[in-house]
Design an enzyme around this catalytic site. Structure first.
Site, PDB file in Angstrom:
ATOM      1  N   ALA A  40      -6.375   5.929 -11.306  1.00 54.53           N
ATOM      2  CA  ALA A  40      -7.332   5.092 -10.368  1.00 54.53           C
ATOM      3  C   ALA A  40      -6.460   4.436  -9.719  1.00 54.53           C
ATOM      4  O   ALA A  40      -5.883   3.273 -10.248  1.00 54.53           O
ATOM      5  CB  ALA A  40      -8.488   4.511 -11.331  1.00 54.53           C
ATOM      6  N   CYS A  41      -6.500   4.405  -8.374  1.00 51.43           N
ATOM      7  CA  CYS A  41      -5.863   3.304  -7.627  1.00 51.43           C
ATOM      8  C   CYS A  41      -6.448   1.826  -7.618  1.00 51.43           C
ATOM      9  O   CYS A  41      -7.384   1.588  -7.676  1.00 51.43           O
ATOM     10  CB  CYS A  41      -6.044   3.649  -5.769  1.00 51.43           C
ATOM     11  SG  CYS A  41      -5.447   2.549  -4.910  1.00 51.43           S
TER      12      CYS A  41
END
Lengths: 124, 131
Positions: B77-78
């Site tokens: 996840a960024c």
């Protein structure tokens, strides 16, 4: 299809969302900047409502961060020219005089050619 | 062929996130490899440890977790998209003095460099777009 080396791939980022409609346009710009910062060739295309990102914006009253500064910083990362879809400008009634310097208006065959010479295309 | 996926769609809205999970599973069925799944923008909501979904609704997160457990796929996840949405691992929760970590253990946080790396090391990078 472009043939990039294993660690260098031409990335085309297509932005189709308007700047303050959600967070996607901003995310697309972030992705383009990150790729350029890691020395990857980047082609950035503004299509559909995405062309609104190029217009001068007054966000003071909206209370959001202005995306224009981010757009202005793109040439510093060798992301130039900025490609703008001609049909979108026509549909939205935007004159090229309203757009910043360093853009290139492209028609559909030109966009196809840009995509053709990319290794990857991502859409925001 | 080596694939990576960029997932921008929230698991809570529409079918795109679910389609991405189905696509990922099918890659393995067809003998391809999946280098990384990078969740960005609203897509990071997939990595929340805390959603409670009504019994008659399906959270596509379960499909991703099953995939991670079966194939050891990297689900990233960024971090900048994640922090804004309250999605924190133990380290970020401690750093920003928040009450709890909220990242599901089958996911990890990573910078945009992980997307660039996925682009550089994959034959195909497929976007599952947001709205």
């Amino acid at each position: 299809m472009a043939t990039g080396t294993p660690d260098k791939k031409t990335l085309t980022v297509i932005i189709t969302h308007a700047p303050y409609q959600g967070t996607l346009a901003r995310s697309g710009l972030d992705a383009a900047l990150a790729a350029a910062a890691f020395d990857q060739p980047v082609q950035l295309i503004f299509s559909g409502h995405g062309v609104y990102n190029l217009l001068e914006q007054d966000t003071e009253t909206a209370g959001t961060r202005n995306i224009s500064k981010l757009i202005a910083s793109l040439p510093l990362y060798d992301i130039e020219p900025l490609y703008i879809e001609a049909a979108a400008l026509a549909q939205l009634g935007i004159a090229t005089t309203a757009l910043p310097a360093g853009i290139q208006v492209v028609d559909e065959p030109a966009i196809s050619a840009l995509i053709d010479r990319s290794d990857h295309v991502v859409n925001f | 062929m080596i694939y990576s996926l960029l997932v921008l769609a929230s698991p809570m809205a529409g079918q795109t996130n679910r389609t991405a999970a189905g696509f990922a599973a099918e890659l393995y069925n067809r003998g391809h490899s999946l280098h990384r799944v990078f969740f960005m923008d609203a897509g990071v909501e997939t990595a929340l440890a805390t959603p409670v979904v009504p019994q008659d609704e399906v959270n596509p997160q379960a499909l991703w977790i099953a995939l991670a457990q079966q194939f050891d796929v990297q689900l990233v996840a960024c971090v900048s998209s994640a922090l804004k949405r309250g999605l924190l691992d133990e380290m970020e929760a401690a750093r920003y003095e928040k009450v709890a970590a909220t990242l599901h253990p089958n996911f990890e946080l990573g910078g945009l460099g992980q997307l660039v790396d996925a682009s550089a090391h994959s034959d195909r990078l497929i976007t599952f777009g947001g709205v």
